[in-house]
Design a protein around this motif. Structure first.
Motif, mmCIF file in Angstrom:
data_model
loop_
_atom_site.group_PDB
_atom_site.id
_atom_site.type_symbol
_atom_site.label_atom_id
_atom_site.label_comp_id
_atom_site.label_asym_id
_atom_site.label_seq_id
_atom_site.Cartn_x
_atom_site.Cartn_y
_atom_site.Cartn_z
ATOM 1 N N THR A 1 0.839 -1.198 0.000
ATOM 2 C CA THR A 1 0.000 0.000 0.000
ATOM 3 C C THR A 1 0.876 1.251 0.000
ATOM 4 O O THR A 1 0.591 2.230 -0.710
ATOM 5 C CB THR A 1 -0.958 -0.032 1.215
ATOM 6 O OG1 THR A 1 -1.725 -1.244 1.135
ATOM 7 C CG2 THR A 1 -1.904 1.152 1.215
ATOM 8 N N ALA A 2 1.962 1.217 0.775
ATOM 9 C CA ALA A 2 2.862 2.375 0.799
ATOM 10 C C ALA A 2 3.485 2.593 -0.586
ATOM 11 O O ALA A 2 3.600 3.736 -1.059
ATOM 12 C CB ALA A 2 3.956 2.154 1.845
ATOM 13 N N ARG A 3 3.849 1.498 -1.258
ATOM 14 C CA ARG A 3 4.450 1.626 -2.599
ATOM 15 C C ARG A 3 3.445 2.227 -3.582
ATOM 16 O O ARG A 3 3.772 3.090 -4.387
ATOM 17 C CB ARG A 3 4.910 0.249 -3.110
ATOM 18 C CG ARG A 3 6.119 -0.307 -2.398
ATOM 19 C CD ARG A 3 6.969 -1.188 -3.328
ATOM 20 N NE ARG A 3 6.303 -2.400 -3.775
ATOM 21 C CZ ARG A 3 6.313 -3.536 -3.088
ATOM 22 N NH1 ARG A 3 6.921 -3.624 -1.927
ATOM 23 N NH2 ARG A 3 5.706 -4.610 -3.559
ATOM 24 N N VAL A 4 2.195 1.754 -3.492
ATOM 25 C CA VAL A 4 1.182 2.257 -4.419
ATOM 26 C C VAL A 4 0.888 3.728 -4.161
ATOM 27 O O VAL A 4 0.710 4.509 -5.096
ATOM 28 C CB VAL A 4 -0.124 1.429 -4.306
ATOM 29 C CG1 VAL A 4 -1.282 2.138 -4.975
ATOM 30 C CG2 VAL A 4 0.076 0.083 -4.942
ATOM 31 N N ARG A 5 0.864 4.124 -2.907
ATOM 32 C CA ARG A 5 0.542 5.528 -2.599
ATOM 33 C C ARG A 5 1.575 6.475 -3.217
ATOM 34 O O ARG A 5 1.244 7.591 -3.617
ATOM 35 C CB ARG A 5 0.443 5.738 -1.093
ATOM 36 C CG ARG A 5 -0.827 5.104 -0.548
ATOM 37 C CD ARG A 5 -1.302 5.783 0.687
ATOM 38 N NE ARG A 5 -1.721 7.158 0.441
ATOM 39 C CZ ARG A 5 -2.019 8.024 1.404
ATOM 40 N NH1 ARG A 5 -1.941 7.640 2.648
ATOM 41 N NH2 ARG A 5 -2.392 9.254 1.111
ATOM 42 N N ASP A 6 2.794 6.005 -3.293
ATOM 43 C CA ASP A 6 3.851 6.786 -3.902
ATOM 44 C C ASP A 6 3.523 7.064 -5.380
ATOM 45 O O ASP A 6 3.585 8.199 -5.851
ATOM 46 C CB ASP A 6 5.156 5.976 -3.767
ATOM 47 C CG ASP A 6 6.355 6.857 -3.867
ATOM 48 O OD1 ASP A 6 6.248 8.003 -3.394
ATOM 49 O OD2 ASP A 6 7.369 6.411 -4.436
ATOM 50 N N VAL A 7 3.140 5.997 -6.081
ATOM 51 C CA VAL A 7 2.781 6.123 -7.504
ATOM 52 C C VAL A 7 1.501 6.952 -7.633
ATOM 53 O O VAL A 7 1.385 7.852 -8.471
ATOM 54 C CB VAL A 7 2.524 4.710 -8.113
ATOM 55 C CG1 VAL A 7 2.103 4.799 -9.580
ATOM 56 C CG2 VAL A 7 3.738 3.810 -7.958
#
Ligand code: SF4
Length: 323
Positions: free
Chosen positions: A302-308
């Protein structure tokens, strides 16, 4: 990008169809797999505890089926607020008539009743588009019944780019990759589905699996051993091809000649099916019994996706002069 609603009861049909493909995408694509919990509320809004419980269980099955969280990104839709914000923004330029003409809208209401005819349910395909657009999804594996959703989404993207793109493609038009998922029959011969009560679940134990296999419908013309059977109309025979294709020919021959009876075939098949599912079920139980690890995987993804997603949303808002 692909998503799945956490509504519980993942079964053999999921494993042989969509999850095998999820696992393959881990090696062949930059894959995003979404736990579509907001989508689950469109039909299960009266039962939030069920959605909450189903979410870790679903991810445990994904991981057990071979989805590799080092290679793919697994994330929770409701924990990515950028998706919901994009949904509100795109709803401003989405004509209601476009949503009303998506064929599944009327079909599902007829099937499930007026109770699900909510604002959110009407906007389901738009939220699906936002799921894909926010991670710049280029390819979406869909069954043919979902093709209209994606086509609708592509129209919205074209409208957005036309209105605000200034010659640029701010949003990407996602392409469908049609997956002819095998339609796996359940114990009653209809498509395997938890709601039909005909599913062999990943969470079932071996005894339950054997009982379910024993109750399977077969060729109705084959009453007892010695009667010649027709494997081509038998749901159990269809499943052999996935579980042990090397046995297919011998089973077909024994069935047709009458040398093989359904009771014996079911006993053999239940054994093979349990052996086939054993490693998946072991991995599933290991993940299910380690909720902290599953939560960690979801939080990481989820943290990785929020970055994108935050970068994508910023671009959209900039194009619309909102920032
Ligand atoms: S013998 Fe096997 S393949 Fe033939 S009808 Fe019975 S269960 Fe089906």
């Amino acid at each position: 990008m692909a998503g799945m609603r956490p509504t519980g009861g993942l079964h053999l049909g999921h494993l042989l169809g969509v999850l095998t493909q999820f696992a393959n995408y881990c090696d062949t694509a930059d894959a995003f797999f979404e736990i579509a919990d907001l989508h689950a509320y469109t039909t299960e809004f009266h039962d939030p505890a069920k959605i909450r419980d189903a979410r870790n269980e679903m991810v445990a099955v994904w991981l057990a089926a071979g989805v590799d969280p080092q290679k793919a990104t697994i994330y929770l839709q409701s924990a990515v607020p950028e998706i919901s914000e994009l949904h509100v923004i795109l709803s401003m330029i989405t004509p209601i008539s476009w949503l009303e003409r998506v064929p599944t809208y009327k079909g599902q209401i007829e099937a499930l009743g007026q109770e699900i005819a909510t604002y959110g349910f009407l906007g389901y395909p738009l939220l699906q588009l936002c799921d894909v657009a926010i991670v710049r999804g280029e390819f979406v594996p869909v069954g043919r019944d979902q093709a209209a959703h994606l086509e609708f989404g592509r129209e919205v993207v074209r409208r957005f780019n036309h209105l605000y793109g200034d010659g640029e493609q701010i949003l990407i038009e996602p392409q469908p990759t049609y997956s002819d998922f095998p339609e796996v029959p359940g114990t009653d011969g209809r498509k395997m589905s938890k709601s039909y009560g005909n599913a062999i679940l990943i969470e079932d134990d071996e005894e339950t699996t054997t009982k379910k296999v024993r109750s399977m419908v077969t060729d109705p013309q084959k009453i007892r051993r010695g009667d010649p059977g027709r494997p081509e109309v038998c749901p159990l025979f269809y499943l052999w091809r996935f579980v042990n294709p090397l046995r297919l020919e011998a089973v077909a021959e024994g069935c047709r000649s009458g040398a093989l009876g359904c009771v014996q075939d079911k006993t053999d098949f239940a054994e093979q099916l349990n052996a086939y599912l054993r490693p998946v079920r072991e991995r599933y139980r290991a993940f299910r019994d380690d909720p902290a690890e599953v939560e960690r995987i979801i939080e990481d993804g989820t943290a990785r996706v929020r970055d994108v997603a935050s970068k994508m949303l910023a671009q959209v808002k900039h194009a619309m002069r909102l920032t």
